[in-house]
Design an enzyme around this catalytic site. Structure first.
Site, mmCIF file in Angstrom:
data_model
loop_
_atom_site.group_PDB
_atom_site.id
_atom_site.type_symbol
_atom_site.label_atom_id
_atom_site.label_comp_id
_atom_site.label_asym_id
_atom_site.label_seq_id
_atom_site.Cartn_x
_atom_site.Cartn_y
_atom_site.Cartn_z
ATOM 1 N N GLY A 55 0.850 -1.194 0.000
ATOM 2 C CA GLY A 55 0.000 0.000 0.000
ATOM 3 C C GLY A 55 0.876 1.231 0.000
ATOM 4 O O GLY A 55 2.071 1.153 0.316
ATOM 5 N N CYS A 82 5.314 -6.162 1.556
ATOM 6 C CA CYS A 82 5.685 -4.744 1.484
ATOM 7 C C CYS A 82 5.054 -3.961 2.647
ATOM 8 O O CYS A 82 5.382 -4.215 3.792
ATOM 9 C CB CYS A 82 5.299 -4.191 0.108
ATOM 10 S SG CYS A 82 6.107 -2.634 -0.257
ATOM 11 N N TYR A 83 4.109 -3.068 2.390
ATOM 12 C CA TYR A 83 3.466 -2.352 3.501
ATOM 13 C C TYR A 83 2.912 -3.352 4.513
ATOM 14 O O TYR A 83 2.948 -3.105 5.730
ATOM 15 C CB TYR A 83 2.335 -1.462 2.964
ATOM 16 C CG TYR A 83 1.545 -0.769 4.054
ATOM 17 C CD1 TYR A 83 2.016 0.408 4.621
ATOM 18 C CD2 TYR A 83 0.344 -1.299 4.531
ATOM 19 C CE1 TYR A 83 1.302 1.037 5.642
ATOM 20 C CE2 TYR A 83 -0.370 -0.685 5.550
ATOM 21 C CZ TYR A 83 0.120 0.486 6.101
ATOM 22 O OH TYR A 83 -0.580 1.112 7.110
ATOM 23 N N HIS A 169 7.900 -8.115 -3.961
ATOM 24 C CA HIS A 169 6.584 -8.469 -4.502
ATOM 25 C C HIS A 169 6.643 -9.799 -5.255
ATOM 26 O O HIS A 169 7.058 -9.827 -6.405
ATOM 27 C CB HIS A 169 6.085 -7.363 -5.441
ATOM 28 C CG HIS A 169 5.690 -6.137 -4.703
ATOM 29 N ND1 HIS A 169 4.430 -5.956 -4.194
ATOM 30 C CD2 HIS A 169 6.399 -5.037 -4.349
ATOM 31 C CE1 HIS A 169 4.370 -4.802 -3.568
ATOM 32 N NE2 HIS A 169 5.551 -4.220 -3.646
ATOM 33 N N GLU A 171 4.241 -11.476 -6.438
ATOM 34 C CA GLU A 171 3.109 -11.654 -7.357
ATOM 35 C C GLU A 171 3.382 -11.177 -8.776
ATOM 36 O O GLU A 171 2.673 -11.556 -9.702
ATOM 37 C CB GLU A 171 1.864 -10.941 -6.791
ATOM 38 C CG GLU A 171 1.925 -9.418 -6.720
ATOM 39 C CD GLU A 171 2.637 -8.868 -5.473
ATOM 40 O OE1 GLU A 171 3.388 -9.628 -4.838
ATOM 41 O OE2 GLU A 171 2.470 -7.682 -5.166
ATOM 42 N N SER A 223 -25.847 -9.098 -24.152
ATOM 43 C CA SER A 223 -25.252 -8.166 -25.117
ATOM 44 C C SER A 223 -24.470 -8.915 -26.185
ATOM 45 O O SER A 223 -24.098 -8.337 -27.197
ATOM 46 C CB SER A 223 -24.313 -7.217 -24.383
ATOM 47 O OG SER A 223 -23.197 -7.953 -23.900
ATOM 48 N N GLY A 225 -21.604 -10.054 -25.367
ATOM 49 C CA GLY A 225 -20.256 -9.996 -24.787
ATOM 50 C C GLY A 225 -20.029 -11.221 -23.906
ATOM 51 O O GLY A 225 -20.964 -11.976 -23.623
ATOM 52 N N ASP A 227 -19.201 -11.627 -20.633
ATOM 53 C CA ASP A 227 -19.743 -11.716 -19.277
ATOM 54 C C ASP A 227 -21.247 -12.034 -19.276
ATOM 55 O O ASP A 227 -21.696 -12.949 -18.585
ATOM 56 C CB ASP A 227 -19.490 -10.420 -18.497
ATOM 57 C CG ASP A 227 -18.010 -10.078 -18.445
ATOM 58 O OD1 ASP A 227 -17.192 -10.974 -18.730
ATOM 59 O OD2 ASP A 227 -17.669 -8.925 -18.137
ATOM 60 N N SER A 229 -22.977 -13.316 -21.585
ATOM 61 C CA SER A 229 -23.239 -14.618 -22.201
ATOM 62 C C SER A 229 -23.015 -15.749 -21.208
ATOM 63 O O SER A 229 -23.833 -16.670 -21.094
ATOM 64 C CB SER A 229 -22.318 -14.848 -23.401
ATOM 65 O OG SER A 229 -22.548 -13.871 -24.369
ATOM 66 N N LYS A 367 -11.700 -12.107 -15.188
ATOM 67 C CA LYS A 367 -12.071 -12.273 -16.597
ATOM 68 C C LYS A 367 -11.601 -13.617 -17.181
ATOM 69 O O LYS A 367 -12.354 -14.292 -17.867
ATOM 70 C CB LYS A 367 -11.468 -11.124 -17.407
ATOM 71 C CG LYS A 367 -12.001 -11.013 -18.813
ATOM 72 C CD LYS A 367 -13.299 -10.265 -18.815
ATOM 73 C CE LYS A 367 -13.862 -10.040 -20.174
ATOM 74 N NZ LYS A 367 -15.054 -9.190 -20.114
#
Ligand code: XMP
Length: 511
Positions: A55, A82-83, A169, A171, A223, A225, A227, A229, A367
């Site tokens: 952070g 980290c933080y 980090h 990640e 739509s 798209g 998501d 769908s 996603k």
């Protein structure tokens, strides 16, 4: 079955979602929650482990974000990044200090590989450091397990309590084999099994939806798209014909797209589908409108009106389905309010649809996980990996006012471009590519005659976050083929240009 859970306390760092994704990549379900989550809530969630994120704050500042102190008494393993490491130090009685200068970039970190956190690592490793503050003295009960040339305590452990802090980090991709640090925390320290997989998520979700909705009715705005769908197919597997989908075709979709969407959902999935062909209505509203923001507003509002009118014909329903996904709902611990994106993301929620509750089956997924679920459900690959397409559709790819003729020109040109990109196998590397109908006419010569016709611009961008991006270096031969096909096959186009601007300073769309 209850999934094992890793709770990620969000202290506002930029990689917080990435940490959650990395944990899930290890087949352990993770959730990002605000740093000030109550201790009762944590107990209720019963996590196998807790991660404190990085952070921007300094933990010695007044008002720096702090978690509940009782968290250290739960007997649950904690990893502070980290933080997160500095805060753990400060709260447990160690000392955090400010360095003269920031340590930034991939850095050689000397580690003690007898610690379970670094099991299997060599003694020197290349990890991303990005900090000014550092742990000067580790708290009582902790020992130092890593250092760099300018950071004496780059990692620390309290072996008995299973508390770990790392200044780097793990990640990010720049940290070589950083994922192994996360795996060590999950599997050696928290003793996770790692049995969370998308297929079990899919089956569990369908069952949960069945239990929740039972025999009642749900409505979904489709739509085409990814998501919406995937949300629609999940619901349809759970409640069958008690789901109705409304697909508002505003006529601004790409060539043949409306029919493709209808075909998939009506024929392949046998979903109760209402397709509203509203092209004329939208074109009428857009007549003479040239301002991009006005176009967006008109389309967004009209979309809602059409949806509402159709919904009214159905009458009262119990549930409204939304394709909201996880990055839309993560609440930052630093007081940023959560953003709820509406599935069609051009307007917002319909005001006058008579429903009791919203159901968001993808709320917990990223996603790429939504895509995996889509494939699992049998949704065709070309829809699951569809490139992003803006809610206002081709309206913002026709510069200036929109007419039916211009729409036809753009659809044809765009379809040739997409076809050639796919043929060349470039569609997997280019994240967004499309044609734009510029409002520019220029002189050309065709056969023996002079022409005065439109210019098509081609746009192709490589990006991961769509916030920044670079223009794609498509081979000349392919651009040449596309250009030649467009001027030969699409009437009223006599010139094709390629957009070689990155974002920033340009945006991906032209409007
Ligand atoms: P820009 O043009 O801002 O686009 O670089 C970034 C991404 O957002 C998409 N985009 C939109 N999506 N409604 C949407 O749903 C919109 O009004 C809109 N405008 C841009 C764009 O396609 C790209 O993926």
């Amino acid at each position: 079955m209850k999934n094992e859970l890793i709770l990620i306390l969000d202290f506002g760092g930029q990689y917080n979602q990435l940490i959650a994704r990395r944990v899930r990549e290890c087949n352990v379900y993770s959730e990002v929650v605000p740093y000030n989550i109550s201790i009762e809530k944590i107990k209720e969630k019963n996590p196998k482990g807790i991660i404190f994120t990085g952070g921007p704050a300094g933990c010695y500042e007044d008002n720096s974000p702090r978690c509940s102190k009782e968290i250290f008494e739960l007997g649950i393993p904690i990893l502070g990044i980290c933080y997160g490491m500095q805060l753990m130090t400060d709260m447990l009685g160690g000392k955090v200090a400010q360095a003269d200068k920031r340590e930034y970039g991939t850095t050689d970190v000397q580690i003690n590989n007898t610690s379970p956190l670094f099991q299997g690592f060599d003694s020197t490793n290349c990890f991303l450091m990005s900090h000014t503050d550092y742990v000067q003295t580790v708290p009582e009960g902790f020992k130092n397990i890593a250092s760099t040339a300018s950071c004496p305590n780059a990692a620390m452990e309290n072996y008995t309590k299973k508390f770990y802090g790392i200044q780097f980090h793990p990640e990010v991709n720049n940290s070589v084999n950083g994922i192994q640090v996360i795996k060590n925390f999950l599997f050696s320290i928290c003793r996770c099994k790692g049995d969370w997989v998308i297929s079990s998520f899919t089956q569990e979700t369908i069952q949960k939806l069945k239990n929740k909705i039972g025999n009642r009715k749900a409505l979904c705005a489709l739509s085409g798209g990814v998501d919406s769908s995937v949300a629609a197919v999940l619901l349809s597997k759970a409640i069958g014909k008690n789901l109705t989908c409304i697909f508002v075709d505003h006529g601004l979709l790409r060539k043949n797209e409306g029919d493709e969407v209808e075909n998939i959902f009506r024929n392949q999935f046998d979903i109760n589908l209402i397709r509203v062909n509203a092209k004329n209505r939208f074109l009428q509203k857009l007549t003479g409108i040239t301002d991009p923001e006005k176009k967006r507003k008109i389309i967004g509002e009209e979309f809602i009106r059409v949806f509402e009118e159709e919904a009214k014909k159905i009458g009262a329903i119990d549930f409204l389905v939304q394709g909201t996904i996880y990055p839309d709902v993560i609440e930052s611990g630093l007081g940023k309010s959560s953003v709820i994106k509406s599935h069609h993301n051009v307007g917002g929620l319909p005001d006058y649809v008579d429903f009791k509750e919203i159901v968001e089956p993808l709320r917990d997924l990223f996603k790429d996980e939504v895509r995996k679920t889509g494939l699992e459900l049998g949704i065709p690959e070309n829809l699951v990996y569809r490139q992003p397409f803006p809610g206002p559709g081709l309206a913002i790819r026709i510069i200036g006012d929109i007419t039916e003729d211009k729409l036809t020109i753009l659809k044809d040109a765009d379809s040739i471009f997409r076809e050639e990109i796919a043929k060349a196998g470039l569609h997997k590397n280019i994240n967004q590519y499309f044609a734009v109908l510029t409002n520019l006419k220029s002189v050309g010569v065709m056969g023996d005659g002079r022409t005065y016709d439109y210019t098509i611009a081609l746009r192709a961008v490589e990006t991961t976050d769509f916030m920044t991006g670079v223009w794609s270096k498509i081979p000349y031969e392919i651009l040449e083929k596309v250009s030649s096909r467009i001027v030969n096959e699409v009437k009223h186009v006599n010139r094709v240009v390629y957009d070689i601007t990155s974002k920033p300073p340009a945006t991906i769309e032209w409007e």
